[in-house]
Design a protein around this motif. Sequence first.
Motif, PDB file in Angstrom:
ATOM      1  N   SER A 166       4.062  10.879  -9.171  1.00  0.00           N
ATOM      2  CA  SER A 166       3.145  11.533 -10.444  1.00  0.00           C
ATOM      3  C   SER A 166       3.055  12.655 -10.351  1.00  0.00           C
ATOM      4  CB  SER A 166       2.201   9.909 -10.210  1.00  0.00           C
ATOM      5  OG  SER A 166       2.726   9.046 -11.037  1.00  0.00           O
ATOM      6  N   PHE A 167       1.709  12.930  -8.828  1.00  0.00           N
ATOM      7  CA  PHE A 167       1.295  14.302  -8.408  1.00  0.00           C
ATOM      8  C   PHE A 167       2.422  14.727  -8.611  1.00  0.00           C
ATOM      9  CE2 PHE A 167       0.979  17.390  -5.769  1.00  0.00           C
ATOM     10  CZ  PHE A 167      -0.759  18.188  -6.140  1.00  0.00           C
ATOM     11  N   ALA A 168       3.608  15.085  -8.537  1.00  0.00           N
ATOM     12  CA  ALA A 168       4.948  16.398  -7.952  1.00  0.00           C
ATOM     13  C   ALA A 168       5.261  16.288  -9.382  1.00  0.00           C
ATOM     14  CB  ALA A 168       6.136  15.061  -7.561  1.00  0.00           C
ATOM     15  N   GLN A 169       5.140  15.054 -10.381  1.00  0.00           N
ATOM     16  CA  GLN A 169       5.601  15.635 -12.019  1.00  0.00           C
ATOM     17  C   GLN A 169       4.671  16.331 -12.588  1.00  0.00           C
ATOM     18  OE1 GLN A 169       8.470  14.723 -13.636  1.00  0.00           O
ATOM     19  NE2 GLN A 169       8.570  13.319 -11.782  1.00  0.00           N
TER      20      GLN A 169
ATOM     21  N   TRP B 292       1.176  -1.080   0.062  1.00  0.00           N
ATOM     22  CA  TRP B 292      -0.027  -0.217  -0.057  1.00  0.00           C
ATOM     23  C   TRP B 292       0.388   1.589   0.149  1.00  0.00           C
ATOM     24  CZ3 TRP B 292      -4.308   2.143  -1.642  1.00  0.00           C
ATOM     25  CH2 TRP B 292      -4.500   3.399  -0.999  1.00  0.00           C
ATOM     26  N   PHE B 293       1.989   0.972   0.521  1.00  0.00           N
ATOM     27  CA  PHE B 293       2.577   2.690   1.159  1.00  0.00           C
ATOM     28  C   PHE B 293       3.580   2.734  -0.477  1.00  0.00           C
ATOM     29  CE2 PHE B 293       6.198   5.232   1.507  1.00  0.00           C
ATOM     30  CZ  PHE B 293       6.232   6.334   2.360  1.00  0.00           C
ATOM     31  N   SER B 294       3.637   1.654  -1.591  1.00  0.00           N
ATOM     32  CA  SER B 294       4.588   1.511  -2.504  1.00  0.00           C
ATOM     33  C   SER B 294       3.235   1.898  -3.634  1.00  0.00           C
ATOM     34  CB  SER B 294       4.480   0.286  -2.715  1.00  0.00           C
ATOM     35  OG  SER B 294       5.222   0.475  -4.224  1.00  0.00           O
ATOM     36  N   HIS B 295       2.774   2.097  -3.426  1.00  0.00           N
ATOM     37  CA  HIS B 295       0.947   2.533  -4.061  1.00  0.00           C
ATOM     38  C   HIS B 295       0.826   3.904  -4.139  1.00  0.00           C
ATOM     39  CE1 HIS B 295      -2.229   3.378  -6.408  1.00  0.00           C
ATOM     40  NE2 HIS B 295      -2.723   4.194  -4.860  1.00  0.00           N
ATOM     41  N   CYS B 296       1.045   4.230  -2.826  1.00  0.00           N
ATOM     42  CA  CYS B 296       0.999   5.700  -2.283  1.00  0.00           C
ATOM     43  C   CYS B 296       2.268   6.641  -2.890  1.00  0.00           C
ATOM     44  CB  CYS B 296       1.188   6.413  -0.925  1.00  0.00           C
ATOM     45  SG  CYS B 296      -0.289   5.217   0.111  1.00  0.00           S
ATOM     46  N   TYR B 297       3.196   6.506  -2.167  1.00  0.00           N
ATOM     47  CA  TYR B 297       4.763   6.397  -3.176  1.00  0.00           C
ATOM     48  C   TYR B 297       4.997   7.169  -4.519  1.00  0.00           C
ATOM     49  CZ  TYR B 297       9.130   6.461  -4.395  1.00  0.00           C
ATOM     50  OH  TYR B 297      10.623   6.695  -4.687  1.00  0.00           O
ATOM     51  N   GLN B 298       4.410   6.377  -5.487  1.00  0.00           N
ATOM     52  CA  GLN B 298       3.451   5.645  -6.720  1.00  0.00           C
ATOM     53  C   GLN B 298       2.953   7.501  -7.540  1.00  0.00           C
ATOM     54  OE1 GLN B 298       5.853   4.773  -9.498  1.00  0.00           O
ATOM     55  NE2 GLN B 298       7.040   3.343  -7.359  1.00  0.00           N
TER      56      GLN B 298
ATOM     57  N   TRP C  37      -5.624  18.460  -5.704  1.00  0.00           N
ATOM     58  CA  TRP C  37      -5.268  18.172  -4.088  1.00  0.00           C
ATOM     59  C   TRP C  37      -5.255  16.903  -3.895  1.00  0.00           C
ATOM     60  CZ3 TRP C  37      -8.216  21.815  -0.369  1.00  0.00           C
ATOM     61  CH2 TRP C  37      -8.591  23.292  -0.338  1.00  0.00           C
ATOM     62  N   LEU C  38      -3.718  16.533  -2.808  1.00  0.00           N
ATOM     63  CA  LEU C  38      -3.104  15.459  -2.540  1.00  0.00           C
ATOM     64  C   LEU C  38      -3.482  15.886  -1.280  1.00  0.00           C
ATOM     65  CD1 LEU C  38      -2.527  12.622  -3.342  1.00  0.00           C
ATOM     66  CD2 LEU C  38      -0.165  13.538  -3.190  1.00  0.00           C
ATOM     67  N   LEU C  39      -3.951  15.183  -0.449  1.00  0.00           N
ATOM     68  CA  LEU C  39      -3.988  15.488   1.027  1.00  0.00           C
ATOM     69  C   LEU C  39      -3.497  13.254   1.588  1.00  0.00           C
ATOM     70  CD1 LEU C  39      -5.613  16.148   4.346  1.00  0.00           C
ATOM     71  CD2 LEU C  39      -7.785  14.219   3.602  1.00  0.00           C
ATOM     72  N   LEU C  40      -2.872  13.494   2.792  1.00  0.00           N
ATOM     73  CA  LEU C  40      -1.596  12.425   2.841  1.00  0.00           C
ATOM     74  C   LEU C  40      -2.451  12.405   4.244  1.00  0.00           C
ATOM     75  CD1 LEU C  40       1.979  13.160   1.896  1.00  0.00           C
ATOM     76  CD2 LEU C  40       0.020  11.870   0.636  1.00  0.00           C
TER      77      LEU C  40
ATOM     78  N   ALA D 135       7.545  17.242   1.839  1.00  0.00           N
ATOM     79  CA  ALA D 135       9.210  17.592   1.313  1.00  0.00           C
ATOM     80  C   ALA D 135       8.884  17.310  -0.442  1.00  0.00           C
ATOM     81  CB  ALA D 135       9.969  17.487   2.227  1.00  0.00           C
ATOM     82  N   ALA D 136       9.447  15.981  -0.342  1.00  0.00           N
ATOM     83  CA  ALA D 136       9.854  15.217  -1.595  1.00  0.00           C
ATOM     84  C   ALA D 136       9.090  15.859  -3.221  1.00  0.00           C
ATOM     85  CB  ALA D 136       9.320  13.757  -1.996  1.00  0.00           C
ATOM     86  N   ILE D 137       7.674  16.098  -2.366  1.00  0.00           N
ATOM     87  CA  ILE D 137       6.769  16.785  -3.801  1.00  0.00           C
ATOM     88  C   ILE D 137       7.181  18.085  -3.992  1.00  0.00           C
ATOM     89  CG2 ILE D 137       4.101  17.191  -3.695  1.00  0.00           C
ATOM     90  CD1 ILE D 137       3.284  14.450  -2.531  1.00  0.00           C
ATOM     91  N   ALA D 138       6.996  19.139  -3.202  1.00  0.00           N
ATOM     92  CA  ALA D 138       8.143  20.571  -2.994  1.00  0.00           C
ATOM     93  C   ALA D 138       8.956  20.670  -3.823  1.00  0.00           C
ATOM     94  CB  ALA D 138       7.762  20.909  -1.510  1.00  0.00           C
ATOM     95  N   ASN D 139       9.786  19.747  -3.222  1.00  0.00           N
ATOM     96  CA  ASN D 139      11.447  19.679  -4.000  1.00  0.00           C
ATOM     97  C   ASN D 139      11.653  19.549  -5.391  1.00  0.00           C
ATOM     98  OD1 ASN D 139      13.232  20.519  -1.374  1.00  0.00           O
ATOM     99  ND2 ASN D 139      12.584  18.566  -0.959  1.00  0.00           N
ATOM    100  N   GLU D 140      10.486  18.438  -5.587  1.00  0.00           N
ATOM    101  CA  GLU D 140      10.796  17.625  -7.025  1.00  0.00           C
ATOM    102  C   GLU D 140      10.006  18.894  -7.922  1.00  0.00           C
ATOM    103  OE1 GLU D 140      11.110  15.566 -10.086  1.00  0.00           O
ATOM    104  OE2 GLU D 140      12.027  14.851  -8.032  1.00  0.00           O
ATOM    105  N   CYS D 141       8.869  19.296  -7.235  1.00  0.00           N
ATOM    106  CA  CYS D 141       8.041  20.937  -8.224  1.00  0.00           C
ATOM    107  C   CYS D 141       9.349  21.752  -8.262  1.00  0.00           C
ATOM    108  CB  CYS D 141       7.107  20.995  -7.348  1.00  0.00           C
ATOM    109  SG  CYS D 141       5.693  20.100  -7.792  1.00  0.00           S
ATOM    110  N   LEU D 142      10.187  22.298  -6.956  1.00  0.00           N
ATOM    111  CA  LEU D 142      11.366  23.286  -7.145  1.00  0.00           C
ATOM    112  C   LEU D 142      12.498  23.203  -8.393  1.00  0.00           C
ATOM    113  CD1 LEU D 142      11.567  24.344  -3.626  1.00  0.00           C
ATOM    114  CD2 LEU D 142      10.862  25.140  -5.187  1.00  0.00           C
ATOM    115  N   LYS D 143      12.492  21.484  -8.583  1.00  0.00           N
ATOM    116  CA  LYS D 143      13.426  21.273  -9.583  1.00  0.00           C
ATOM    117  C   LYS D 143      12.797  21.612 -11.156  1.00  0.00           C
ATOM    118  CE  LYS D 143      15.505  17.328  -7.406  1.00  0.00           C
ATOM    119  NZ  LYS D 143      16.079  15.991  -7.038  1.00  0.00           N
ATOM    120  N   GLN D 144      11.289  21.947 -11.290  1.00  0.00           N
ATOM    121  CA  GLN D 144      11.283  21.809 -11.853  1.00  0.00           C
ATOM    122  C   GLN D 144      10.582  23.606 -12.963  1.00  0.00           C
ATOM    123  OE1 GLN D 144       7.287  19.624 -12.594  1.00  0.00           O
ATOM    124  NE2 GLN D 144       8.416  17.562 -11.245  1.00  0.00           N
TER     125      GLN D 144
END
Length: 413
Positions: free
Chosen positions: A74-77, A64-70, A82-85, A98-107
């Motif tokens: 995908s959301f970060a790309q 399940w966590f692996s599914h959430c990770y993917q 909205w994404l609620l964790l 934070a991983a989502i935020a950092n990925e978006c900053l790279k873009q």
Amino acid sequence: MVLDVPLGHPDFGKAFPCQCMLREFERGRLSRLERYSELGPLNRLTFDNLWPQGRSDEPEKQQWFSHCYQVAKSFAQEPKGWLLLTGPSGCGKTHMAAAIANECLKQGLPTFFVVVPDFLDHLRTTFRPDSDVAYDELFERARATHLLVLDDLGAHSSTAWAEEKLFQILNHRFNTQLPTVVTTISLEQLNERLRTRLADPNLVQELELERPQPLFFQRILGLNFEELSPKTFANFDVSGMNADKKQQQSLQVAAKAARQFAESPGDWLVLEGPTGCGKTHLAAAIANHQLDARRPVFFAVVPELLDHLRATLVPESRLAYYDEVFKGVKSHPLLILDDLGTESKTPWAREKLFQILNYRYNARLSTVITSRSLEELESQLSSRISDVRLSNVIHIDAPDYRGRVPRRPRRER
């Protein structure tokens, strides 16, 4: 740098930045975005160092966590909606956000990451005369940035001012459908106006990284949560262990009554029978059914409950206060008391149990009780528990599931 183009070319004689300068501009732009996002030391949290399967050793939780990770990756790309964790502390919500935020900053996407209690403190300080940031500037950043990440929503002091500011931010982003990521332990702890925005299935996708263990499972239960959770209706064996037809029939009746109660809890269900006959399994199955339906349930093994109540009376105890636990037991919407009658028969224990059951009897609060025999209980308890106007008493007459097979008598020689 001047391009080598012929006379008359639109770019003839114009200066352009070189590749080194462009790279410097890019580094400066990303640096400004990082400062704007307020990620600070969290810029080290990326998808590369987030365990794709989480930290659990259980295969189902890993899957399940692996599914959430993917989904988060995908959301970060391409941030949309909205994404609620959600999930208990330590399950990885902040790292994933934070991983989502950092990925978006790279873009190069403008991203604003805030820890909600800190953000509200910052907003309050902007009212001071010596503040170097204007209130409107900070508030507008959160309201209108391309991607907003709100970490630890619900951990703030719930004042009217704080709730109003948070609602204004989320309501604006809801109406404009700006990409937003929110982390919180549970929607249930938020006020109704915030919940209505965060629970909209047309805009919000919820990822429950890990189902939180209910508070009273952690504090009181004789069985721990891992032992309790596998006990479901699906794996309850109505054939019993070396049971005859009549004994199997009693198991079938009990399983049917327990399932009906789980679907629509009301009044009292009492499961009576010898040790190991399946009473606790059915009671646990009722509890798990409520948790799967996101309904509150309080499961307590009676001797463990009484021990816990005694421990709260010790002055130096670090457990919850006695009044908090006792009131929780008495007034919970659905209480499951397992192994009633196996506790020490002290006057104090009898008094506490009478207070709990008498209160619930008079208030007609949904209750499940398991006991070896109602005849072994104090009359003031058994008279209430066996009241046919309130209780459905089911007797289970089946051998111990743990497999104690009766010895065959020896043959005489």
